[in-house]
Design a protein around this motif. Structure first.
Motif, PDB file in Angstrom:
ATOM      1  N   ARG A 189      61.051   3.271  36.090  1.00 10.38           N
ATOM      2  CA  ARG A 189      61.118   3.397  34.640  1.00 10.38           C
ATOM      3  C   ARG A 189      59.701   3.573  34.123  1.00 10.38           C
ATOM      4  NH1 ARG A 189      65.782   4.427  35.428  1.00 10.38           N
ATOM      5  NH2 ARG A 189      67.494   3.002  35.121  1.00 10.38           N
ATOM      6  N   THR A 190      59.509   4.550  33.288  1.00 14.30           N
ATOM      7  CA  THR A 190      58.207   4.804  32.702  1.00 14.30           C
ATOM      8  C   THR A 190      58.267   4.497  31.219  1.00 14.30           C
ATOM      9  OG1 THR A 190      57.803   6.565  34.299  1.00 14.30           O
ATOM     10  CG2 THR A 190      56.426   6.547  32.335  1.00 14.30           C
ATOM     11  N   PRO A 191      57.495   3.508  30.775  1.00 14.77           N
ATOM     12  CA  PRO A 191      57.508   3.219  29.343  1.00 14.77           C
ATOM     13  C   PRO A 191      56.827   4.341  28.558  1.00 14.77           C
ATOM     14  CG  PRO A 191      55.928   1.831  30.477  1.00 14.77           C
ATOM     15  CD  PRO A 191      56.643   2.618  31.522  1.00 14.77           C
ATOM     16  N   VAL A 192      57.419   4.705  27.451  1.00 13.64           N
ATOM     17  CA  VAL A 192      56.905   5.776  26.596  1.00 13.64           C
ATOM     18  C   VAL A 192      56.814   5.246  25.175  1.00 13.64           C
ATOM     19  CG1 VAL A 192      57.374   8.058  25.642  1.00 13.64           C
ATOM     20  CG2 VAL A 192      57.913   7.581  28.032  1.00 13.64           C
ATOM     21  N   THR A 193      55.694   5.497  24.536  1.00 12.70           N
ATOM     22  CA  THR A 193      55.519   5.141  23.133  1.00 12.70           C
ATOM     23  C   THR A 193      55.190   6.411  22.368  1.00 12.70           C
ATOM     24  OG1 THR A 193      54.666   2.973  23.724  1.00 12.70           O
ATOM     25  CG2 THR A 193      54.199   3.748  21.508  1.00 12.70           C
ATOM     26  N   ILE A 194      55.928   6.673  21.318  1.00 17.12           N
ATOM     27  CA  ILE A 194      55.679   7.835  20.472  1.00 17.12           C
ATOM     28  C   ILE A 194      54.982   7.356  19.214  1.00 17.12           C
ATOM     29  CG2 ILE A 194      56.744   9.698  19.147  1.00 17.12           C
ATOM     30  CD1 ILE A 194      58.995   9.682  21.216  1.00 17.12           C
ATOM     31  N   VAL A 195      53.809   7.917  18.961  1.00 18.21           N
ATOM     32  CA  VAL A 195      53.041   7.563  17.770  1.00 18.21           C
ATOM     33  C   VAL A 195      53.168   8.727  16.789  1.00 18.21           C
ATOM     34  CG1 VAL A 195      50.774   6.957  16.865  1.00 18.21           C
ATOM     35  CG2 VAL A 195      51.432   6.220  19.154  1.00 18.21           C
ATOM     36  N   SER A 196      53.732   8.441  15.638  1.00 17.90           N
ATOM     37  CA  SER A 196      53.856   9.488  14.619  1.00 17.90           C
ATOM     38  C   SER A 196      53.551   8.882  13.262  1.00 17.90           C
ATOM     39  CB  SER A 196      55.270  10.085  14.628  1.00 17.90           C
ATOM     40  OG  SER A 196      56.209   9.120  14.202  1.00 17.90           O
ATOM     41  N   GLY A 197      53.276   9.725  12.305  1.00 18.81           N
ATOM     42  CA  GLY A 197      52.981   9.241  10.968  1.00 18.81           C
ATOM     43  C   GLY A 197      52.382  10.335  10.116  1.00 18.81           C
ATOM     44  N   PHE A 198      52.181  10.020   8.872  1.00 13.97           N
ATOM     45  CA  PHE A 198      51.628  10.976   7.923  1.00 13.97           C
ATOM     46  C   PHE A 198      50.143  11.170   8.168  1.00 13.97           C
ATOM     47  CE2 PHE A 198      55.338   9.324   5.656  1.00 13.97           C
ATOM     48  CZ  PHE A 198      55.989  10.526   5.397  1.00 13.97           C
ATOM     49  N   LEU A 199      49.596  12.187   7.561  1.00 12.49           N
ATOM     50  CA  LEU A 199      48.171  12.481   7.637  1.00 12.49           C
ATOM     51  C   LEU A 199      47.377  11.291   7.089  1.00 12.49           C
ATOM     52  CD1 LEU A 199      46.046  14.667   8.250  1.00 12.49           C
ATOM     53  CD2 LEU A 199      46.284  15.404   5.876  1.00 12.49           C
ATOM     54  N   GLY A 200      46.448  10.812   7.892  1.00  9.70           N
ATOM     55  CA  GLY A 200      45.605   9.697   7.459  1.00  9.70           C
ATOM     56  C   GLY A 200      46.205   8.331   7.681  1.00  9.70           C
ATOM     57  N   SER A 201      47.300   8.232   8.420  1.00  4.66           N
ATOM     58  CA  SER A 201      47.946   6.932   8.607  1.00  4.66           C
ATOM     59  C   SER A 201      47.347   6.117   9.748  1.00  4.66           C
ATOM     60  CB  SER A 201      49.448   7.119   8.831  1.00  4.66           C
ATOM     61  OG  SER A 201      49.681   7.860  10.009  1.00  4.66           O
ATOM     62  N   GLY A 202      46.400   6.675  10.510  1.00  2.10           N
ATOM     63  CA  GLY A 202      45.726   5.900  11.546  1.00  2.10           C
ATOM     64  C   GLY A 202      46.209   6.170  12.958  1.00  2.10           C
ATOM     65  N   LYS A 203      46.891   7.266  13.186  1.00  2.00           N
ATOM     66  CA  LYS A 203      47.396   7.574  14.526  1.00  2.00           C
ATOM     67  C   LYS A 203      46.257   7.759  15.525  1.00  2.00           C
ATOM     68  CE  LYS A 203      49.424  11.220  12.971  1.00  2.00           C
ATOM     69  NZ  LYS A 203      49.109  11.134  11.556  1.00  2.00           N
TER      70      LYS A 203
END
Length: 124
Positions: free
Chosen positions: A50-64
């Protein structure tokens, strides 16, 4: 000289060959798709990896990018991390903000998908 019936017969044969070719292509594709689904189910049931996956998304300037930089530079977690960046814009802004040069990015596992396409980016 060709008459109207000859042209009608030719159009009918072209139309018939079009229908037969597309039906055959659909049948082959549906068989291929069902084989892929069956193999995927078997692999999912038998695999213990099992490979853990994290998706980082957000609006422009949200700190991604800040979050990704923090994770990549932090020695606290002790994990090996790969970043696949889906850069949709014409200019790769986040790619330039990540704190690594091209050789270091490749060494640590940062991959940039230009225009959101893995296929186009895999060959680079």
């Amino acid at each position: 000289p060709w008459g109207i019936l000859d042209y009608a017969a030719l159009v009918f044969l072209l139309f018939l060959s079009f229908i037969v070719a597309n039906s055959l292509a659909w049948w082959l594709e549906s068989g291929r798709r069902s084989r892929i689904i069956a193999k995927t189910k078997i692999l999912a049931q038998t695999s213990t990896l099992r490979t853990p996956v994290t998706i980082v998304s957000g609006f422009l300037g949200s700190g991604k990018t800040t979050l990704v930089n923090y994770i990549l530079t932090s020695p606290d977690h002790g994990k090996r991390i790969v970043v696949i960046e889906n850069e949709v814009g014409a200019v790769a802004i986040d790619d330039q903000l990540l704190r690594a040069d091209e050789a270091e990015k490749a060494a640590v596992g940062i991959f940039v998908m230009k225009n959101g396409c893995m296929c186009c980016s895999a060959g680079e």
